[in-house]
Design an enzyme around this catalytic site. Structure first.
Site, short mmCIF file in Angstrom:
data_model
loop_
_atom_site.label_atom_id
_atom_site.label_comp_id
_atom_site.label_asym_id
_atom_site.label_seq_id
_atom_site.Cartn_x
_atom_site.Cartn_y
_atom_site.Cartn_z
N ILE A 1 7.54 40.14 54.42
CA ILE A 1 7.08 39.63 53.12
C ILE A 1 7.45 40.60 52.01
O ILE A 1 7.63 41.79 52.24
CB ILE A 1 5.55 39.42 53.09
CG1 ILE A 1 4.82 40.76 53.32
CG2 ILE A 1 5.10 38.37 54.09
CD1 ILE A 1 3.34 40.71 53.03
N ASN B 1 12.27 38.98 52.08
CA ASN B 1 12.31 39.65 50.78
C ASN B 1 13.35 39.03 49.87
O ASN B 1 14.53 38.90 50.23
CB ASN B 1 12.63 41.14 50.98
CG ASN B 1 11.48 41.91 51.59
OD1 ASN B 1 10.64 42.42 50.89
ND2 ASN B 1 11.44 41.95 52.92
N HIS C 1 4.05 43.75 57.72
CA HIS C 1 5.26 44.54 57.54
C HIS C 1 6.11 43.99 56.39
O HIS C 1 6.24 42.78 56.21
CB HIS C 1 6.09 44.57 58.82
CG HIS C 1 6.94 45.80 58.93
ND1 HIS C 1 8.08 45.97 58.17
CD2 HIS C 1 6.81 46.93 59.67
CE1 HIS C 1 8.61 47.16 58.46
NE2 HIS C 1 7.85 47.76 59.36
N HIS C 2 6.65 44.92 55.61
CA HIS C 2 7.48 44.54 54.46
C HIS C 2 8.74 43.80 54.90
O HIS C 2 9.38 43.11 54.11
CB HIS C 2 7.86 45.80 53.67
CG HIS C 2 7.97 45.57 52.19
ND1 HIS C 2 8.50 44.41 51.65
CD2 HIS C 2 7.64 46.36 51.13
CE1 HIS C 2 8.48 44.50 50.32
NE2 HIS C 2 7.96 45.66 49.99
N ALA C 3 9.13 43.94 56.15
CA ALA C 3 10.28 43.19 56.65
C ALA C 3 10.02 41.69 56.64
O ALA C 3 10.96 40.88 56.61
CB ALA C 3 10.63 43.65 58.07
#
Length: 487
Positions: A143, A329, A139-141
């Site tokens: 990385i 991020n 999940h982009h949350a």
């Protein structure tokens, strides 16, 4: 326990019935260098198990705050099940690139289970020429592009023989804190929110029109100009006003569906460098010119070349050396015109270089943390509502941007996974209503540029054509570079 940043949370908030928030990559591996000439799901599980303590996001799960009054936390998963996360599938042998990409697209379209650590890996057998695929999604949350590459590096080695990793010591997994404790912390933050907003507004107001989509909201540009006038009272401010970028309508902008298509391919990095040296540009300039050429041809075939440049969202890493190895991020974004309306290859390349230079100049005055600061201006409880409202607005009206193009640096030497040589690593990113139905992400690896293109199946059914057009565009620019050298 680690709390997600306001920017991390936006990738959770963006998820809907048609939008997923994970990113990842497809690794193509040659098992002939591995022990016994094979790579199995057991080999991959054993490798991850030995190094799990080096990759925090792989064993963290979400802990949400009651009533969503504060941003969620990452906590250790007491019931971590490696077999759930690492799975094995097979294509009907011999599986070709198109069959592999179709399988990856189907898996990529499925959301991750928020009750578990937000990642999955699929060992894909049955590829032609004895290769093995390894598709991972995280999940982009947890990385961004750079931290994702760092996470990938944890699981890879520089030689077929895996490096020694000190085993994990015994650890105690603490249970989640009491709900009342989370609510008390959230209440304190809510009480301070007006002060936080008052301190943030003067700093961020001059840059309001830089945020994708915000410039189109009535009154936003006027507020930004007012902020700029105030900012000019301070020394060193940027007084240059530049025209607002307006995304044209294209066939790949509009409400996306839950279906995806994926295509991948590689270009030789040496040839890209030869072209950039011939004209005195950068590798990224050439990459953007290749994307412009491929999209120009695609739009021409669909009789949809716009009269103005596309507006491209370009993610930028602002990760400092001190933040290396951390999750989450650390990114900013830049809007750049992509001159797909220019037919002549040389003129298009020149226009790309000029547009990228102006875009960098436009965003130079912004603080590195501006995207995080913008995300933090709204209370947590309103963040999800505003993110989803913005997505719906983008899908129903004009696009905020036309597409995303991202270039992630990688290593220039061979890597190995459980002894199997990595032949290529192709990014598999995300699309949204707000960012358009095409995402082109590039990662450099061992003398190549590995392109991964994710699209909405209904908006771009012929995604593999774009890979062919990228290769043709490289040949076209190579001939121009020959002429430049001869002249």
């Amino acid at each position: 326990m680690r709390q997600l940043s306001a920017l991390d949370v936006q990738f959770l908030n963006a998820e809907s019935a048609t939008t997923t928030g994970h990113v990842g990559g497809l690794s193509i591996l040659d098992p002939s260098t591995a022990p016994n000439g094979m790579l199995t799901v057991e080999d991959v599980r054993a490798l991850i198990a030995r190094r799990l303590h080096l990759a925090g996001p792989l064993h963290w799960r979400l802990l949400e705050v009651p009533l969503n009054l504060d941003h969620p936390y990452w906590i250790e998963d007491a019931d971590f099940d490696l077999e759930f996360h690492v799975r094995e599938i097979a294509l009907p042998a011999p599986g070709n690139d198109q069959q592999l990409a179709e399988q990856v697209a189907r898996i990529a379209a499925r959301p991750l289970d928020r009750r578990r650590p937000l990642w999955e890996a699929y060992v894909i057998q049955g590829l032609e020429h004895g290769r093995v695929g390894l598709y991972t999604k995280v999940h982009h949350a947890a990385i961004d592009g750079v931290s994702g590459a760092e996470l990938l590096g944890v699981l890879m080695d520089l030689t077929p023989e895996p490096r020694h990793v000190d085993p994990r010591g015994s650890r105690q997994v603490e249970g989640p804190p009491p709900r009342l404790s989370l609510l008390a912390t959230a209440a304190r933050k809510l009480a301070l929110q007006p002060l936080k907003l008052a301190l943030s507004v003067p700093k961020m107001l001059p840059h309001l029109d830089k945020l994708p989509g915000v410039a189109g909201i009535p009154g936003a540009s006027a507020l930004a100009k007012a902020g700029n006038r105030l900012a000019r009272l301070s020394p060193g401010s940027d007084e240059t006003e530049r025209p607002r970028l307006v995304p044209p309508h294209t066939p790949f902008n509009g409400p996306i569906t839950q279906h995806r298509r994926f295509a991948y391919g590689s270009l030789p990095l040496d040839e890209v460098k030869r072209i950039k040296n011939a004209f005195g540009h950068t590798v990224n300039d050439v990459v953007m010119a290749l994307c412009a050429a491929a999209l120009h041809r695609w739009l021409a075939e669909h009789k949809a070349i716009p009269a103005s440049p596309l507006v491209t969202l370009v993610p930028l890493s602002v990760r400092t050396p001190e933040q290396a190895g951390t999750a989450g991020n650390q990114i900013s974004v830049m809007l750049a015109p992509l001159p797909v309306h220019v037919a002549d290859p040389k003129a298009r390349l020149d226009e790309v270089v000029s547009a990228m230079a102006l875009a960098k100049q436009r965003y130079q005055p912004l603080p590195a943390s501006w995207l995080v600061d913008f995300s933090a201006m709204l209370p947590a409880a309103l963040g999800a509502l505003s993110a989803r409202a913005l997505m719906r607005f983008a899908g129903a009206t004009s696009p905020l941007v036309n597409l995303v193009v991202s270039n992630v640096p990688g290593v220039q030497m061979p890597l190995y996974t459980a002894g199997a040589k990595l032949l290529g690593h192709y990014p598999v990113s995300a699309i949204t209503d707000a960012s358009g139905g095409i995402n082109i992400t590039v990662m450099s690896y061992d003398g190549k540029l590995d392109f991964g293109i994710v699209v909405c199946r209904e908006l771009v059914p012929d995604v593999w054509n774009l890979i062919d057009y990228l290769r043709d565009a490289l040949d076209e620019l190579g001939k121009l570079a020959d002429e430049e050298g001869a002249g």
